[in-house]
Design a protein around this motif. Sequence first.
Motif, PDB file in Angstrom:
ATOM      1  N   TRP A 115       0.832  -1.198   0.000  1.00  0.00           N
ATOM      2  CA  TRP A 115       0.000   0.000   0.000  1.00  0.00           C
ATOM      3  C   TRP A 115       0.865   1.245   0.000  1.00  0.00           C
ATOM      4  N   PHE A 116       0.370   2.292  -0.637  1.00  0.00           N
ATOM      5  CA  PHE A 116       1.130   3.541  -0.752  1.00  0.00           C
ATOM      6  C   PHE A 116       1.303   4.255   0.591  1.00  0.00           C
ATOM      7  N   ILE A 117       0.488   3.912   1.588  1.00  0.00           N
ATOM      8  CA  ILE A 117       0.663   4.531   2.899  1.00  0.00           C
ATOM      9  C   ILE A 117       2.019   4.156   3.488  1.00  0.00           C
ATOM     10  N   LEU A 118       2.574   2.999   3.096  1.00  0.00           N
ATOM     11  CA  LEU A 118       3.885   2.564   3.580  1.00  0.00           C
ATOM     12  C   LEU A 118       5.005   3.392   2.952  1.00  0.00           C
ATOM     13  N   TYR A 119       4.808   3.813   1.681  1.00  0.00           N
ATOM     14  CA  TYR A 119       5.820   4.599   0.982  1.00  0.00           C
ATOM     15  C   TYR A 119       5.614   6.099   1.175  1.00  0.00           C
ATOM     16  N   GLN A 120       4.368   6.497   1.414  1.00  0.00           N
ATOM     17  CA  GLN A 120       4.033   7.920   1.509  1.00  0.00           C
ATOM     18  C   GLN A 120       3.224   8.236   2.771  1.00  0.00           C
ATOM     19  N   PRO A 121       3.790   7.980   3.958  1.00  0.00           N
ATOM     20  CA  PRO A 121       3.035   8.296   5.185  1.00  0.00           C
ATOM     21  C   PRO A 121       2.777   9.793   5.354  1.00  0.00           C
ATOM     22  N   VAL A 122       3.734  10.622   4.918  1.00  0.00           N
ATOM     23  CA  VAL A 122       3.555  12.080   5.039  1.00  0.00           C
ATOM     24  C   VAL A 122       2.416  12.547   4.129  1.00  0.00           C
ATOM     25  N   ALA A 123       2.404  12.058   2.884  1.00  0.00           N
ATOM     26  CA  ALA A 123       1.324  12.423   1.957  1.00  0.00           C
ATOM     27  C   ALA A 123      -0.028  11.963   2.493  1.00  0.00           C
ATOM     28  N   PHE A 124      -0.066  10.789   3.119  1.00  0.00           N
ATOM     29  CA  PHE A 124      -1.319  10.279   3.678  1.00  0.00           C
ATOM     30  C   PHE A 124      -1.834  11.179   4.798  1.00  0.00           C
ATOM     31  N   VAL A 125      -0.947  11.598   5.696  1.00  0.00           N
ATOM     32  CA  VAL A 125      -1.359  12.468   6.808  1.00  0.00           C
ATOM     33  C   VAL A 125      -1.858  13.811   6.271  1.00  0.00           C
ATOM     34  N   ILE A 126      -1.137  14.373   5.288  1.00  0.00           N
ATOM     35  CA  ILE A 126      -1.565  15.653   4.693  1.00  0.00           C
ATOM     36  C   ILE A 126      -2.931  15.497   4.034  1.00  0.00           C
ATOM     37  N   PHE A 127      -3.124  14.400   3.280  1.00  0.00           N
ATOM     38  CA  PHE A 127      -4.404  14.158   2.615  1.00  0.00           C
ATOM     39  C   PHE A 127      -5.519  13.977   3.642  1.00  0.00           C
ATOM     40  N   LEU A 128      -5.242  13.253   4.724  1.00  0.00           N
ATOM     41  CA  LEU A 128      -6.259  12.999   5.749  1.00  0.00           C
ATOM     42  C   LEU A 128      -6.696  14.293   6.423  1.00  0.00           C
ATOM     43  N   VAL A 129      -5.741  15.144   6.769  1.00  0.00           N
ATOM     44  CA  VAL A 129      -6.074  16.433   7.396  1.00  0.00           C
ATOM     45  C   VAL A 129      -6.847  17.310   6.408  1.00  0.00           C
ATOM     46  N   SER A 130      -6.422  17.288   5.147  1.00  0.00           N
ATOM     47  CA  SER A 130      -7.066  18.129   4.126  1.00  0.00           C
ATOM     48  C   SER A 130      -8.506  17.702   3.867  1.00  0.00           C
ATOM     49  N   ILE A 131      -8.766  16.377   3.820  1.00  0.00           N
ATOM     50  CA  ILE A 131     -10.142  15.948   3.559  1.00  0.00           C
ATOM     51  C   ILE A 131     -11.028  16.208   4.779  1.00  0.00           C
ATOM     52  N   ALA A 132     -10.437  16.196   5.986  1.00  0.00           N
ATOM     53  CA  ALA A 132     -11.217  16.584   7.176  1.00  0.00           C
ATOM     54  C   ALA A 132     -11.643  18.036   7.066  1.00  0.00           C
ATOM     55  N   ALA A 133     -10.738  18.888   6.556  1.00  0.00           N
ATOM     56  CA  ALA A 133     -11.080  20.297   6.343  1.00  0.00           C
ATOM     57  C   ALA A 133     -12.078  20.449   5.199  1.00  0.00           C
ATOM     58  N   GLU A 134     -11.943  19.626   4.148  1.00  0.00           N
ATOM     59  CA  GLU A 134     -12.881  19.677   3.021  1.00  0.00           C
ATOM     60  C   GLU A 134     -14.291  19.296   3.472  1.00  0.00           C
ATOM     61  N   CYS A 135     -14.378  18.346   4.395  1.00  0.00           N
ATOM     62  CA  CYS A 135     -15.692  17.918   4.907  1.00  0.00           C
ATOM     63  C   CYS A 135     -16.242  18.873   5.961  1.00  0.00           C
ATOM     64  N   LYS A 136     -15.429  19.878   6.342  1.00  0.00           N
ATOM     65  CA  LYS A 136     -15.818  20.848   7.388  1.00  0.00           C
ATOM     66  C   LYS A 136     -16.133  20.135   8.702  1.00  0.00           C
ATOM     67  N   ARG A 137     -15.272  19.162   9.034  1.00  0.00           N
ATOM     68  CA  ARG A 137     -15.447  18.410  10.272  1.00  0.00           C
ATOM     69  C   ARG A 137     -14.575  18.998  11.372  1.00  0.00           C
ATOM     70  N   VAL A 138     -14.969  18.747  12.632  1.00  0.00           N
ATOM     71  CA  VAL A 138     -14.148  19.142  13.773  1.00  0.00           C
ATOM     72  C   VAL A 138     -12.754  18.529  13.600  1.00  0.00           C
ATOM     73  N   PRO A 139     -11.655  19.274  13.820  1.00  0.00           N
ATOM     74  CA  PRO A 139     -11.593  20.641  14.365  1.00  0.00           C
ATOM     75  C   PRO A 139     -11.632  21.738  13.304  1.00  0.00           C
ATOM     76  N   PHE A 140     -12.123  21.417  12.113  1.00  0.00           N
ATOM     77  CA  PHE A 140     -12.122  22.391  11.007  1.00  0.00           C
ATOM     78  C   PHE A 140     -13.532  22.873  10.659  1.00  0.00           C
TER      79      PHE A 140
END
Length: 330
Positions: A194-219
């Motif tokens: 899985w790409f999460i093994l090669y790109q953990p930083v990209a995964f964390v950035i994407f996860l935080v960004s989609i939380a903001a896109e969904c307008k979920r807490v804390p965003f």
Amino acid sequence: MTQTLAADIAIIAVKLGLVFFVILTLAAYLVYAERRILAWIQDRKGPNRVGPLGLLQPLADLIKMLAKEDVRPAGADKWLFYLAPAMAAIPAILIFAVIPFGAPLHLLEREIPMVVSDLNVGLLFFMALSSIAVYGVAIGGWASNSKYALLGSIRGLAQLISYELSMGLSLVPVVMLARSFRLTDIVNAQAGGWFILYQPVAFVIFLVSIAAECKRVPFDIPEAEGELVAGFHTEYSGMRFGLFFVGEYINIIVLGGLATTLFLGGWHGPVLPPVAWFSLKVLAFAFFFIWMRGTLPRLRYDQLMHFGWKVLTPLALLNILVTGWWLMLR
């Protein structure tokens, strides 16, 4: 030739109907699941009266929304006011058309891909539609002719544009590794890992960004009820008010499906059928978003913008450079 075309159209129609039914049902029961999980976190009961274990609560909510009066403020822009809720929900449903939710089926001497439309630019299609979804927030606040709704929509615009940039940059390393914009190719490229093994930083950035896109807490800045009454949908009532929330929960499912496709190997997994693996991963993301809402406080607006522009965006750019350097060495 005519029979083949008719069969293709029938298969697409069945897949469309199935995806539409599953997404709307999941969105409805995600509301129920969120209320139950938050009740468990906060040591209270949650919905438990309508049906066994409260399982018919989404149906009761739908009837309540349909029965409520649909009010439009006197100074509102009529057509834009009516259009905004649809623009919040429809792009999210359309994005799911390019997400592969299982391995291709071999049926009646045909290979049937488990995706509605396997576009060779599927990732770009997702980015385009996620940008269009911003207009639902903007139009909803502006057309209401209310200062509270307008402030909520301005906050929402700034937030969504800021985190859209870091989200797009986090996907560049995925494309570099898979060498394709087609989502099925990206899933197939993860058969060995899985790409999460090669790109953990990209995964964390994407996860935080989609939380903001969904307008979920804390965003959840656009819906800060302590400051803006209820945000960009303050003046909406009835089913139009409900559509904004349906769009939010559909977004959770769709963005969870994209995170699964891009970083968690899509449908790949042992023992269970491919569709089951895909569904479990998407539901795990949904649970994570609900868990965040029950545990994290809301960020201040300046903290949110600082984190997006000064932390996530530079980190995403640095990750692209490191990935390119690593691929060049290989």
